[in-house]
Design a protein around this motif. Sequence first.
Motif, short mmCIF file in Angstrom:
data_model
loop_
_atom_site.label_atom_id
_atom_site.label_comp_id
_atom_site.label_asym_id
_atom_site.label_seq_id
_atom_site.Cartn_x
_atom_site.Cartn_y
_atom_site.Cartn_z
N VAL A 75 -92.05 -29.91 -39.02
CA VAL A 75 -91.20 -28.48 -38.37
C VAL A 75 -90.81 -27.44 -39.57
CG1 VAL A 75 -89.28 -27.78 -37.09
CG2 VAL A 75 -90.53 -29.70 -36.32
N ALA A 76 -90.26 -27.92 -40.60
CA ALA A 76 -89.87 -27.06 -41.66
C ALA A 76 -91.02 -26.41 -42.34
CB ALA A 76 -89.02 -27.81 -42.57
N ASN A 77 -92.28 -27.07 -42.45
CA ASN A 77 -93.14 -26.50 -43.46
C ASN A 77 -93.90 -25.52 -42.35
OD1 ASN A 77 -92.25 -27.65 -45.58
ND2 ASN A 77 -93.83 -29.40 -45.55
N GLN B 25 -99.27 -33.06 -43.45
CA GLN B 25 -98.36 -33.47 -42.96
C GLN B 25 -98.32 -34.06 -41.54
OE1 GLN B 25 -95.68 -30.73 -44.65
NE2 GLN B 25 -95.51 -31.71 -46.71
N ALA B 26 -99.04 -33.23 -40.81
CA ALA B 26 -99.00 -33.52 -39.34
C ALA B 26 -99.95 -34.65 -39.00
CB ALA B 26 -99.56 -32.16 -38.84
N THR B 27 -101.25 -34.89 -40.07
CA THR B 27 -102.11 -35.71 -39.71
C THR B 27 -101.33 -37.25 -40.18
OG1 THR B 27 -103.93 -34.42 -40.33
CG2 THR B 27 -104.13 -36.79 -40.82
N PHE B 28 -100.48 -37.06 -41.42
CA PHE B 28 -99.67 -38.30 -41.59
C PHE B 28 -98.70 -38.66 -40.54
CE2 PHE B 28 -96.26 -40.16 -44.52
CZ PHE B 28 -97.00 -41.52 -44.41
N ILE C 83 -91.26 -35.82 -39.08
CA ILE C 83 -91.07 -34.87 -38.02
C ILE C 83 -90.41 -33.41 -38.67
CG2 ILE C 83 -89.90 -34.25 -35.88
CD1 ILE C 83 -90.25 -37.47 -35.07
N VAL C 84 -89.26 -33.86 -39.29
CA VAL C 84 -88.50 -32.58 -39.88
C VAL C 84 -89.50 -31.84 -40.76
CG1 VAL C 84 -86.57 -31.75 -41.04
CG2 VAL C 84 -86.55 -33.55 -39.37
N ALA D 74 -88.91 -42.90 -41.97
CA ALA D 74 -90.19 -42.18 -42.17
C ALA D 74 -90.55 -41.30 -40.88
CB ALA D 74 -91.14 -43.32 -42.56
N ALA D 75 -90.67 -41.68 -39.92
CA ALA D 75 -90.85 -40.67 -38.83
C ALA D 75 -90.22 -39.65 -38.86
CB ALA D 75 -90.92 -41.60 -37.44
#
Length: 137
Positions: free
Chosen positions: A91-93, A112-115, A87-88, A82-83
Amino acid sequence: MNGLVDMATRSDVRTKMVLAVYVACFAIGALNHARDFLTGGWRPYAWGPPLLELFWSSLVIVDALVIAMLLSRYRRSGLLLAAAIMIVDVVANSYALVVLRIPAFGLAVSLQATFLGFILGSIAFLWPRGAGAARVY
């Protein structure tokens, strides 16, 4: 003795609530990617660079795998996956937003950064401990 039972029960409820957030968020991700396949065909992200297309396409399966692992005896592996995925994903988005200049990723990156922050802040809380933890990979 009653106080210890109450604390254990509260802790178990909190763990289930945090786990439910993980499951809900990864389910939303898997369903969104499944919808993309239903509406966009077998290559819904063909407009993106090949590595990003491959990553985004894999998320329909990998997000579901995280859910299965978190709800099984493989919780530790599920937490690590999950982590890593988040992370990916961030970064990808972020790359898609900043480098490829696709403004539609603005909200996605923020959510996504919040999650990702939630995952990094709660992973130790969900990490199995105790005698039975040796069986949870």
